[in-house]
Scaffold this active site. Structure first.
Site, mmCIF file in Angstrom:
data_model
loop_
_atom_site.group_PDB
_atom_site.id
_atom_site.type_symbol
_atom_site.label_atom_id
_atom_site.label_comp_id
_atom_site.label_asym_id
_atom_site.label_seq_id
_atom_site.Cartn_x
_atom_site.Cartn_y
_atom_site.Cartn_z
ATOM 1 C CE LYS A 260 -3.847 -2.339 2.210
ATOM 2 N NZ LYS A 260 -4.486 -2.755 3.336
ATOM 3 N NE ARG A 261 5.113 1.105 4.166
ATOM 4 C CZ ARG A 261 6.124 0.340 3.386
ATOM 5 N NH1 ARG A 261 7.271 1.251 2.927
ATOM 6 N NH2 ARG A 261 6.514 -0.701 3.763
#
Ligand code: GLU
Length: 474
Positions: free
Chosen positions: A240-241
């Site tokens: 997600k980062r």
């Protein structure tokens, strides 16, 4: 526990983040399976972790599912409405000796794990202390010391775990909220879920899920299908980062939902005839859970772009205009420009978000000038001055009435010859002559077909821009 003649599946998001592409693939595979088998597809919001929950994300998750063109059956279940059921299950586990109260803080558990070395996790410290409930105490499920727990997975075959490797997990937090696996198995049984189709990250939790279900006497054994993890081009799990993962980001970037959903279907599954780009209705007919592969699926943004481009080209022109219009700045001029250029633009973009930059020179009074394009076509390009002069002279002779893509092309051909840009057998080198004219008129090195663009831009604006560029070139 309701029983059902048809398969019942569910998607069970924890609303701690946006619907990401992995979650969307899980939604899709559940949906495909349900629609293919005449079953039911339910939603369950796993919002028991009151500290990490972001309730406002629930609607955003529904929105993304709908945007993909998918739907669900009945009203979503919210676990936050069912705390009583989980507490009751926890009480049952404690009463029957399947769970015990634990007073260890997370820091203590960690510190002891560090001291003893080896794998992290709980060491069973409070197992036999006979503690009762109380402030700061969590209820832990006592996993068996012996034996194995196994299940058959449609995707992975038989999966087996040695019970002694399973940590005693918290089922009720010290704040009284249930943890994921307890609520998950209680609800799957209660909702009559026949097939649990979810991400691979849940394989390791499955034996605990089964042991808790058995300890509760649920007599519950769904079919499992754990879908392969999504990885990036370096075979790393999508993060997600690091990666663009939210479905809403793809929507904002101008991907069509039909393309997105078609591409998601290919992540771990493929049609038997190898025809990958096809409508969802056909995918429903062809989809078989048994054909899902266990190997990691590469989330390939380039391939997604390609699929999206194919879908964009397949749209009726009016539909393309309507969808691309939402990516334009407000006002009549952008809209008219799009309308005029639509079929040509449609051939050239991979996403709807690329549309404005391709045609913005048609509505901007002074289009942005790409310095590198100017340098290449005007400064280093051969015969730029001569081409511009001859083009200006030729276009000035054309009245408004004679202004068309065809006549503009003829002027450019003549300008190429005037500027000495001729190839074998005296053929005008049209591409070379176009380069400086394109930069003068559009500010860029690439764009839609130039003659059509000049026809749409009109005589006054075209001449004005050519004169300005010629003056600037000196
Ligand atoms: N709430 C879990 C998750 O978001 C659901 C897991 C499952 O489908 O069982 O990963």
């Amino acid at each position: 526990m309701p029983t059902s003649e048809v398969p019942v599946v569910r998607f069970a998001p924890s609303p701690t983040g946006w619907l990401h592409v992995g979650g969307a693939r899980t939604v899709l595979f559940n949906w495909l399976f349900a629609r293919r088998t005449g079953g039911r597809f339910l939603l369950r919001v796993e919002d028991t972790d009151t500290e990490r929950n972001r309730p406002e994300l629930v609607d955003a998750i529904y929105d993304s599912i709908r945007w993909l063109g998918l739907d669900w059956d009945g009203e979503p279940v919210h676990q936050s409405d069912r705390f009583d059921a989980y507490r009751e299950a926890a009480r049952q586990l404690a009463d029957a000796g399947h769970a015990y109260w634990c007073a260890c803080s997370a820091e203590q558990v960690q510190a002891r794990a560090k001291e003893r070395g080896g794998p992290p996790g709980y060491d069973g410290f409070c197992r036999d202390r006979g503690l009762g409930p109380g402030e700061g105490r969590a209820l832990r499920f006592r996993t068996p010391d012996e034996g194995t727990t196994s299940f058959d997975d449609v995707v992975r075959g038989r999966v087996e775990f040695e019970n002694r490797t399973l940590e005693d997990l918290v089922v009720l937090r010290s704040n009284g909220t249930p943890t994921f696996i307890l609520a998950n198995v209680v609800d799957d049984a209660w909702m009559g879920i026949t097939h649990v189709i979810r991400g691979e990250e849940h394989v390791n939790g499955t034996p605990k899920y089964l042991l808790i279900g058995d300890a509760l006497g649920l007599g519950y054994r769904p079919v499992f299908a754990h879908l392969p993890v999504l990885v990036d081009e370096q075979r790393r799990k999508l993060s997600k980062r690091r990666d663009d993962v939210a479905v809403s980001d793809y929507r904002a970037a101008g991907y069509l939902p039909e393309a997105m959903v078609n591409y998601l279907a290919l992540l771990g599954w493929g049609p038997p005839d190898g025809v990958e780009i096809r409508p969802l209705a056909e995918i429903v007919e062809l989809f078989r859970l048994e054909d899902v592969t266990p190997s990691p699926a590469f989330f390939d943004v380039r391939k997604l772009q390609h699929v999206n481009g194919e879908y964009i080209r397949g749209l009726a022109v009016d539909d393309f205009v309507a969808r691309a219009a939402t990516f334009l700045p407000p006002g009549e001029r952008p809209r008219q420009a799009l309308q005029a250029m639509a079929p040509l633009v449609q051939e050239r973009v991979r996403t709807l978000a690329e549309v404005p930059e391709l045609i913005d020179f048609l509505w901007l009074d002074e289009p942005a000038l790409d310095a590198a394009a100017w340098d290449k076509a005007m400064v280093r390009g051969k015969g730029a001055r001569e081409v511009l002069d001859a083009t200006l002279a030729g276009l000035e002779r054309l009245g408004d009435d004679g202004w068309s893509a065809g006549t503009v092309r003829a002027v450019l051909e003549a300008a190429a010859v005037d500027a000495g840009l001729v190839g074998a057998e005296g053929k005008p080198q049209l591409a070379k002559a176009q380069a400086p004219v394109r930069v003068a008129v559009t500010g860029r090195a690439v764009g839609p077909p130039l003659f059509e663009a000049i026809e749409v831009l009109g005589r006054d604006a075209t001449l004005g821009r050519l004169r300005a560029a010629r003056a600037r070139l000196g």
